[in-house]
Structures are given as structure tokens and as C-alpha cells.
Design an enzyme around this catalytic site. Structure first.
Site, PDB file in Angstrom:
ATOM      1  N   ASP A  35      40.842  59.650  23.445  1.00  0.00           N
ATOM      2  CA  ASP A  35      41.470  60.485  24.107  1.00  0.00           C
ATOM      3  C   ASP A  35      42.731  59.688  24.653  1.00  0.00           C
ATOM      4  O   ASP A  35      42.674  58.599  25.280  1.00  0.00           O
ATOM      5  CB  ASP A  35      40.837  61.395  25.380  1.00  0.00           C
ATOM      6  CG  ASP A  35      41.493  62.641  25.867  1.00  0.00           C
ATOM      7  OD1 ASP A  35      40.909  63.565  25.577  1.00  0.00           O
ATOM      8  OD2 ASP A  35      42.664  62.223  26.576  1.00  0.00           O
ATOM      9  N   ILE A  36      43.871  60.389  24.594  1.00  0.00           N
ATOM     10  CA  ILE A  36      45.174  59.860  25.153  1.00  0.00           C
ATOM     11  C   ILE A  36      45.086  59.710  26.715  1.00  0.00           C
ATOM     12  O   ILE A  36      46.049  58.900  27.124  1.00  0.00           O
ATOM     13  CB  ILE A  36      46.408  60.666  24.457  1.00  0.00           C
ATOM     14  CG1 ILE A  36      47.595  59.946  24.451  1.00  0.00           C
ATOM     15  CG2 ILE A  36      46.824  61.960  25.425  1.00  0.00           C
ATOM     16  CD1 ILE A  36      48.687  60.516  23.752  1.00  0.00           C
ATOM     17  N   ASN A  92      35.254  72.363  26.222  1.00  0.00           N
ATOM     18  CA  ASN A  92      35.906  73.458  26.640  1.00  0.00           C
ATOM     19  C   ASN A  92      36.372  74.265  25.788  1.00  0.00           C
ATOM     20  O   ASN A  92      36.763  74.399  24.670  1.00  0.00           O
ATOM     21  CB  ASN A  92      37.284  72.755  27.606  1.00  0.00           C
ATOM     22  CG  ASN A  92      36.892  71.803  28.488  1.00  0.00           C
ATOM     23  OD1 ASN A  92      35.962  71.979  29.548  1.00  0.00           O
ATOM     24  ND2 ASN A  92      37.552  70.865  28.578  1.00  0.00           N
ATOM     25  N   GLU A 100      43.080  72.959  26.298  1.00  0.00           N
ATOM     26  CA  GLU A 100      44.516  72.680  26.159  1.00  0.00           C
ATOM     27  C   GLU A 100      44.894  72.780  24.836  1.00  0.00           C
ATOM     28  O   GLU A 100      45.885  73.194  24.328  1.00  0.00           O
ATOM     29  CB  GLU A 100      44.681  71.375  26.524  1.00  0.00           C
ATOM     30  CG  GLU A 100      44.826  71.240  27.906  1.00  0.00           C
ATOM     31  CD  GLU A 100      45.175  69.761  28.401  1.00  0.00           C
ATOM     32  OE1 GLU A 100      45.653  68.974  27.762  1.00  0.00           O
ATOM     33  OE2 GLU A 100      44.793  69.546  29.859  1.00  0.00           O
ATOM     34  N   HIS A 105      36.882  70.588  19.767  1.00  0.00           N
ATOM     35  CA  HIS A 105      36.654  69.098  19.884  1.00  0.00           C
ATOM     36  C   HIS A 105      35.697  69.071  20.922  1.00  0.00           C
ATOM     37  O   HIS A 105      35.574  69.712  21.844  1.00  0.00           O
ATOM     38  CB  HIS A 105      37.833  68.407  20.382  1.00  0.00           C
ATOM     39  CG  HIS A 105      38.510  69.262  21.892  1.00  0.00           C
ATOM     40  ND1 HIS A 105      39.373  70.452  21.305  1.00  0.00           N
ATOM     41  CD2 HIS A 105      38.638  68.979  23.058  1.00  0.00           C
ATOM     42  CE1 HIS A 105      39.899  70.787  22.519  1.00  0.00           C
ATOM     43  NE2 HIS A 105      39.466  69.850  23.603  1.00  0.00           N
ATOM     44  N   HIS A 107      34.279  66.467  23.742  1.00  0.00           N
ATOM     45  CA  HIS A 107      34.738  65.347  24.550  1.00  0.00           C
ATOM     46  C   HIS A 107      33.320  64.273  24.826  1.00  0.00           C
ATOM     47  O   HIS A 107      32.128  64.945  25.039  1.00  0.00           O
ATOM     48  CB  HIS A 107      35.232  65.934  25.860  1.00  0.00           C
ATOM     49  CG  HIS A 107      36.365  66.275  26.067  1.00  0.00           C
ATOM     50  ND1 HIS A 107      37.522  65.804  26.396  1.00  0.00           N
ATOM     51  CD2 HIS A 107      36.744  67.584  25.799  1.00  0.00           C
ATOM     52  CE1 HIS A 107      38.384  66.814  26.542  1.00  0.00           C
ATOM     53  NE2 HIS A 107      38.030  67.835  26.352  1.00  0.00           N
TER      54      HIS A 107
END
Ligand code: 5GP
Length: 120
Positions: A35-36, A92, A100, A105, A107
Site C-alpha cells: 500500500d502506498i 472495504n 476509495e 482489494h 488489505h
């Protein structure tokens, strides 16, 4: 549910190689990358290659091959990252969950005690 996939989302662009990522694992069915904006010492995202908006979309409409391949990649990432002390998986989905990026995806968060599941 009516799912509509936006192929200009940032993870679609990462899958097409238009945006760089720090790859953890690449398979025929999935891509795992850091993750960025990490929320824990380990914060990896695993995404399927197909046009699925959320986990429930993926479960409903992706074929068995894609689903098995995705979860096999999640398992491989867990092995690679050695998550013996514990891990939190988060997916999410839609507005109330603050999703977002509209490409499914998972996490993978680990590397420290993560606290309660939700802030009150
Ligand atoms: P969501 O809120 O949709 O569950 O999580 C989206 C995640 O994607 C966030 O944790 C965010 O930091 C991450 N993210 C957004 N843009 C990029 C990007 O361009 N590269 C990477 N590696 N992660 C991103």
C-alpha cells in the site's frame, strides 16, 4: 446489486502497468503489492486481475478458477510475509466502508498489535 466497473480506477491502471507498484507477488490471477500509505508495518493489497468492484461482486460473478486463484495468492502472500503473530484482512466495500478504489482489494495488515476492529 448493480455493479459497474470503472476501468480507469487506479488499480486497473496498476494492473495494466501504467502506474508503478512495489510488487510482493504476481500470479496469473492476482497481484499483491505494498500500500502506498501503509497503516501498519505490513500493509499489502491483493487484487484479482478481473473487473470486480467489491468482494461481494467477486464472489457473485467471478468464476471458480479466478476465485481459487485469488485465494491461493492470498495464502502465498501470508506465507511470504510470515504473519505468525497475527493478521487482519479487510475488504472495504462501497461508501459506508470508505472504499476509495473501486476495484476489489484485500488489505493485509500486520506487524504490530492492531487494536480494536473499529473506532467507536
Ligand atoms: P480502500 O479505502 O479503497 O479500501 O483502500 C484503498 C487503498 O489503496 C488505500 O489504503 C490507499 O493507500 C491505497 N492506494 C491508493 N492509491 C494507490 C496507489 O497508487 N498505489 C498503491 N500502492 N496504493 C494505493
Amino acid at each position: 446489486m448493480n455493479y459497474s466497473y470503472d476501468d480507469q480506477n487506479i488499480f486497473a491502471r496498476i494492473l495494466r502497468g501504467e502506474i508503478p507498484n512495489r510488487t510482493v507477488l504476481e500470479t496469473r490471477h492476482a497481484l499483491a503489492f505494498h500500500d502506498i500509505n501503509p497503516q501498519a508495518p505490513v500493509h499489502v493489497l491483493v487484487i484479482p486481475r478481473g473487473p470486480w468492484v467489491t468482494l461481494d461482486h467477486f464472489i457473485r460473478d467471478a468464476g471458480a478458477d479466478a476465485q481459487l486463484g485469488f485465494w491461493a495468492a492470498v495464502s502465498q502472500v501470508c506465507e511470504l510475509l510470515e504473519l505468525d503473530d497475527g493478521v487482519r484482512f479487510i475488504a472495504n466495500s462501497r461508501d459506508h466502508a470508505h472504499q476509495e478504489v473501486p476495484h476489489f482489494h484485500l488489505h493485509i495488515l500486520a506487524g504490530r498489535p492492531l487494536g480494536p476492529m473499529l473506532a467507536r
